[in-house]
Design an enzyme around this catalytic site. Structure first.
Site, short mmCIF file in Angstrom:
data_model
loop_
_atom_site.label_atom_id
_atom_site.label_comp_id
_atom_site.label_asym_id
_atom_site.label_seq_id
_atom_site.Cartn_x
_atom_site.Cartn_y
_atom_site.Cartn_z
N LYS A 66 56.35 -6.34 59.54
CA LYS A 66 57.06 -7.24 58.61
C LYS A 66 58.08 -8.14 59.32
O LYS A 66 58.36 -9.23 58.84
CB LYS A 66 57.71 -6.43 57.49
CG LYS A 66 56.68 -5.83 56.54
CD LYS A 66 57.31 -5.15 55.34
CE LYS A 66 56.23 -4.64 54.41
NZ LYS A 66 56.75 -4.13 53.14
N ASP A 102 57.94 -7.84 47.61
CA ASP A 102 58.21 -6.43 47.27
C ASP A 102 59.27 -6.31 46.18
O ASP A 102 59.11 -5.56 45.22
CB ASP A 102 58.66 -5.66 48.52
CG ASP A 102 57.50 -5.42 49.49
OD1 ASP A 102 56.34 -5.39 49.04
OD2 ASP A 102 57.76 -5.27 50.70
#
Ligand code: ATR
Length: 273
Positions: A66, A102
């Site tokens: 990420k 997210d």
């Protein structure tokens, strides 16, 4: 022509993203192919270069890449910048556009799917790692009465709260500071559940009618959810809806169509026992 997408991570065998996006594509009639890429450690950029060269249109990004995805991008949304991490990429010529869904996925699951508004509520977030970071801006946008971050390493919670201070009512501290306080929604965003551990949260934090939400998915009744249940909390949830909703956000961003998440959530739900 069929457009290509994939999820990249290491390991990647466990990823549900191909199943989820396959179901979305079928339900919405979108002509896409969605695969899995096991990116070599230290080899994220080369693997993504190769995927783009082969015509790839977008990627979901999971651990441990990420931050690599953040660095690889040429443009980053505000929420990706505030999260300091990226979970979705879109490729348009030389442009690499980065997003982090997210936090919005989690918020949407809680507010829409679980019917639990955050507006005007007292919200507690356990943990101050990447998962928490990504959720703070979407949570504050819901205008809670107060958002508290509690973390084992107190300075990390304080630093995060300090970074977000201009965005809404947020405080950071340690678990000991929670004595005597109650919250309407309590999230466990620590990685403790992955090792069947319990963060040292007092059982008194759950207000009557509280929702206890475990961000980890598919672990059943984790020590955190068990603590909440034993404290009388009736509304328990894990991260299956967050997983489906962040995928739906990426699908909408790539394809311009929002898929319904109900069938995916039903298929992937693991009972909380
Ligand atoms: P993620 O990206 O999943 O959020 P991370 O960035 O490694 O993961 O962060 C893990 C979080 O879980 C941290 O807040 C960590 O607390 P510290 O900052 O004090 O390390 C928290 N954590 C992990 N195990 C824990 C445990 N047993 N009890 C309490 N907190 C724990």
């Amino acid at each position: 022509m069929t457009d290509r997408y994939a999820v990249i991570g290491n390991p990647i065998a466990q990823s549900k993203s191909p199943l989820i996006h396959g179901m979305f594509a079928q339900a919405t009639g979108q002509d896409i192919e969605y695969g899995k890429i096991e990116g070599p450690l230290g080899g994220f950029a080369a693997a993504v270069d190769a995927f783009r060269a082969a015509g790839g249109k977008g990627l979901n990004v999971t651990a441990p890449f990420k931050l690599d995805a953040f660095a690889y991008a040429t443009e980053r949304s505000e929420r990706a910048q505030l999260a300091g991490a990226v979970n979705a990429l879109k490729f348009e010529g030389d442009r690499v556009i980065a997003e982090n869904f997210d936090g919005v996925g989690l918020t949407r699951d809680v507010v829409q799917n679980l019917g639990c508004p955050l507006a005007g509520r007292r919200v507690l977030m356990l943990g101050a790692g990447g998962a928490t970071r990504g959720a703070l801006l979407p949570f504050l946008e819901q205008q809670p009465e107060l958002l508290v971050i509690a973390n084992r390493t107190v300075e990390k919670a304080q630093a995060l709260a300090g970074e977000m201070a201009g965005k809404g009512p947020i405080r950071g501290g340690g678990y000991a500071d929670l004595a005597g306080q109650q919250f309407d929604v309590v999230f466990n965003a620590t990685s403790a559940s992955l090792r069947a551990e319990l963060p040292p949260v007092p059982a008194t934090v759950f207000a009557p009618g509280c929702l206890a939400y475990e961000l980890a998915y598919g672990k059943g009744l984790t020590p955190f959810l068990r603590l909440a249940q034993n404290a009388g909390v009736q509304h328990l949830a894990d991260g299956v809806g967050m997983l489906a909703e962040q995928a739906a956000e990426a699908f909408l961003w790539w394809r311009g169509v929002r898929p319904d998440t109900r069938a995916v959530i039903d298929k992937l739900t693991v009972p909380l026992v």
